[in-house]
Design an enzyme around this catalytic site. Structure first.
Site, PDB file in Angstrom:
ATOM      1  N   TRP A   1       0.836  -1.206   0.000  1.00  0.00           N
ATOM      2  CA  TRP A   1       0.000   0.000   0.000  1.00  0.00           C
ATOM      3  C   TRP A   1       0.872   1.259   0.000  1.00  0.00           C
ATOM      4  O   TRP A   1       0.705   2.150  -0.837  1.00  0.00           O
ATOM      5  CB  TRP A   1      -0.940   0.019   1.219  1.00  0.00           C
ATOM      6  CG  TRP A   1      -1.749   1.288   1.263  1.00  0.00           C
ATOM      7  CD1 TRP A   1      -2.896   1.550   0.568  1.00  0.00           C
ATOM      8  CD2 TRP A   1      -1.438   2.497   1.987  1.00  0.00           C
ATOM      9  NE1 TRP A   1      -3.323   2.843   0.830  1.00  0.00           N
ATOM     10  CE2 TRP A   1      -2.448   3.441   1.693  1.00  0.00           C
ATOM     11  CE3 TRP A   1      -0.405   2.872   2.856  1.00  0.00           C
ATOM     12  CZ2 TRP A   1      -2.454   4.728   2.236  1.00  0.00           C
ATOM     13  CZ3 TRP A   1      -0.412   4.150   3.402  1.00  0.00           C
ATOM     14  CH2 TRP A   1      -1.432   5.063   3.095  1.00  0.00           C
TER      15      TRP A   1
ATOM     16  N   ASP B   1      -5.073  -2.264  -1.810  1.00  0.00           N
ATOM     17  CA  ASP B   1      -5.579  -2.526  -0.455  1.00  0.00           C
ATOM     18  C   ASP B   1      -6.124  -1.271   0.220  1.00  0.00           C
ATOM     19  O   ASP B   1      -6.415  -1.296   1.418  1.00  0.00           O
ATOM     20  CB  ASP B   1      -4.452  -3.109   0.422  1.00  0.00           C
ATOM     21  CG  ASP B   1      -3.905  -4.411  -0.159  1.00  0.00           C
ATOM     22  OD1 ASP B   1      -4.725  -5.236  -0.594  1.00  0.00           O
ATOM     23  OD2 ASP B   1      -2.667  -4.583  -0.197  1.00  0.00           O
ATOM     24  N   ASP B   2      -6.259  -0.185  -0.513  1.00  0.00           N
ATOM     25  CA  ASP B   2      -6.632   1.085   0.100  1.00  0.00           C
ATOM     26  C   ASP B   2      -8.100   1.104   0.544  1.00  0.00           C
ATOM     27  O   ASP B   2      -9.005   0.866  -0.263  1.00  0.00           O
ATOM     28  CB  ASP B   2      -6.386   2.232  -0.896  1.00  0.00           C
ATOM     29  CG  ASP B   2      -6.606   3.576  -0.253  1.00  0.00           C
ATOM     30  OD1 ASP B   2      -5.693   4.042   0.448  1.00  0.00           O
ATOM     31  OD2 ASP B   2      -7.706   4.144  -0.412  1.00  0.00           O
ATOM     32  N   VAL B   3      -8.314   1.396   1.820  1.00  0.00           N
ATOM     33  CA  VAL B   3      -9.664   1.408   2.399  1.00  0.00           C
ATOM     34  C   VAL B   3     -10.534   2.477   1.742  1.00  0.00           C
ATOM     35  O   VAL B   3     -11.721   2.257   1.480  1.00  0.00           O
ATOM     36  CB  VAL B   3      -9.582   1.642   3.931  1.00  0.00           C
ATOM     37  CG1 VAL B   3     -10.966   1.757   4.553  1.00  0.00           C
ATOM     38  CG2 VAL B   3      -8.830   0.498   4.591  1.00  0.00           C
TER      39      VAL B   3
ATOM     40  N   TRP C   1     -11.188   8.429  -4.675  1.00  0.00           N
ATOM     41  CA  TRP C   1     -10.989   8.985  -3.330  1.00  0.00           C
ATOM     42  C   TRP C   1     -11.812  10.250  -3.122  1.00  0.00           C
ATOM     43  O   TRP C   1     -12.349  10.498  -2.058  1.00  0.00           O
ATOM     44  CB  TRP C   1      -9.517   9.349  -3.114  1.00  0.00           C
ATOM     45  CG  TRP C   1      -8.612   8.216  -2.793  1.00  0.00           C
ATOM     46  CD1 TRP C   1      -8.986   6.935  -2.419  1.00  0.00           C
ATOM     47  CD2 TRP C   1      -7.170   8.223  -2.814  1.00  0.00           C
ATOM     48  NE1 TRP C   1      -7.861   6.167  -2.214  1.00  0.00           N
ATOM     49  CE2 TRP C   1      -6.736   6.929  -2.434  1.00  0.00           C
ATOM     50  CE3 TRP C   1      -6.223   9.200  -3.099  1.00  0.00           C
ATOM     51  CZ2 TRP C   1      -5.387   6.598  -2.349  1.00  0.00           C
ATOM     52  CZ3 TRP C   1      -4.886   8.863  -3.010  1.00  0.00           C
ATOM     53  CH2 TRP C   1      -4.486   7.567  -2.640  1.00  0.00           C
TER      54      TRP C   1
END
Length: 305
Positions: A240, A259-261, A301
């Site tokens: 990440w 894997d970024d939330v 994002w």
């Protein structure tokens, strides 16, 4: 690309037609704890460091779609090559030399990206041109929410960074790796991060101070995969953090923090799904966004942050 000129001591930078300052300011203003620049009335004030020279600048966009850079507090470099580097820093910060036509063509036809690119059209992947700052930000942000990461960054910068005072305000310079390399985790104890993160940051600073790790070395590597592998070998940097740095500092448009939330939450939000996307789905999206995964992630994002 030499797309700048000087008029009355100010630097003028020509902007791409698809650049929208409001979309970029929206991103820059997302957290009031940001300490590396200030935005007020659509004017950005920040310090830009060029070698040993520190310049304090005001940046705004005029009605002709040009960035105007005004030097404050007698900080205009006498040396023209340093002024050229200030212009280049801003070009890199806003990724201005990138032709986004292929990205927009792909995104407008993509069911997930269509809405975000319409809403935030003109947004660029805003960079962190300094490698040490990008790596620190990546490490600080691991496994905590964004608001807390901003608080930690502010504590770190205000404890170890320098500043230029102007009009009663401090404008901060990020701590240098040379300085942090001399510290021990005990020196970072009153910053509310874990002991491990303190060790990671000092370790990264020491690698940079020894010359083992540098932005130039990473950019000379043959591929994103090679640069990613090189970063992941460093203690405290996983996939990440590596992809975050590849995306925001090294400017690989195919970097993909899978894997970024924030990425998962944005996809959940747009699709109305109750659960986060599976790895297979994220890999399929990566193929769909081939070459532009970093831009796709950045626009997603913005949906939530």
């Amino acid at each position: 690309m030499d797309c700048w000129q000087e008029i009355n001591g100010n630097i003028i930078i020509e902007l791409p037609v698809d650049f929208n300052i409001k979309a970029n300011l929206g991103y820059l203003e997302r957290n009031k704890n940001e300490c590396m620049f200030e935005v007020e009335n659509e004017i950005i004030t920040r310090v830009i460091v060029i070698g040993e020279t520190r310049t304090l600048v005001k940046i705004h966009v005029n009605k002709f779609n040009q960035i105007i850079v005004q030097f404050l507090k007698d900080s205009r470099p006498n040396n023209q090559s340093e002024r050229a580097e200030v212009a280049q820093y801003i070009r890199e910060w806003f990724d201005l030399d990138r032709d986004l036509t292929p990205f927009y063509k792909m995104a407008k036809a993509d069911p997930l990206l269509k809405g975000p690119v319409e809403e935030f059209f003109g947004l660029r992947v805003i960079g962190v041109p300094d490698l040490f700052e990008a790596l620190c930000w990546g490490v600080l942000g691991q496994q905590i929410n964004l608001a807390f990461a901003y608080r930690l960054k502010r504590q770190f910068v205000e404890k170890f960074g320098d500043s230029i005072n102007w009009n009663g305000r401090n404008y901060w310079v990020f701590p240098t790796y040379e300085q942090i390399a001399q510290l021990t985790p005990a020196d970072l104890a009153d910053i509310k991060m874990t002991l491990k993160k303190s060790e990671y940051i000092i370790g990264i600073a020491q690698l940079m101070a020894s010359g083992e790790l540098s932005k130039e070395k990473l950019l000379r590597m043959d591929s994103l995969k090679e640069a990613e592998k090189s970063l992941i070998k460093i203690r405290g940097i996983g996939p990440w953090t590596a992809n975050y740095v590849l995306m925001r500092c090294l400017r690989f448009t195919s970097a993909y923090p899978i894997d970024d939330v924030g990425l998962h939450n944005a996809i959940k939000h747009i699709t109305g799904s109750a659960k986060k996307p599976a790895k297979e789905e994220l890999l399929k999206l990566s193929v769909r966004w081939e070459g532009w995964q970093a831009y796709a992630t950045f626009y997603l994002w913005r949906v939530l942050y």
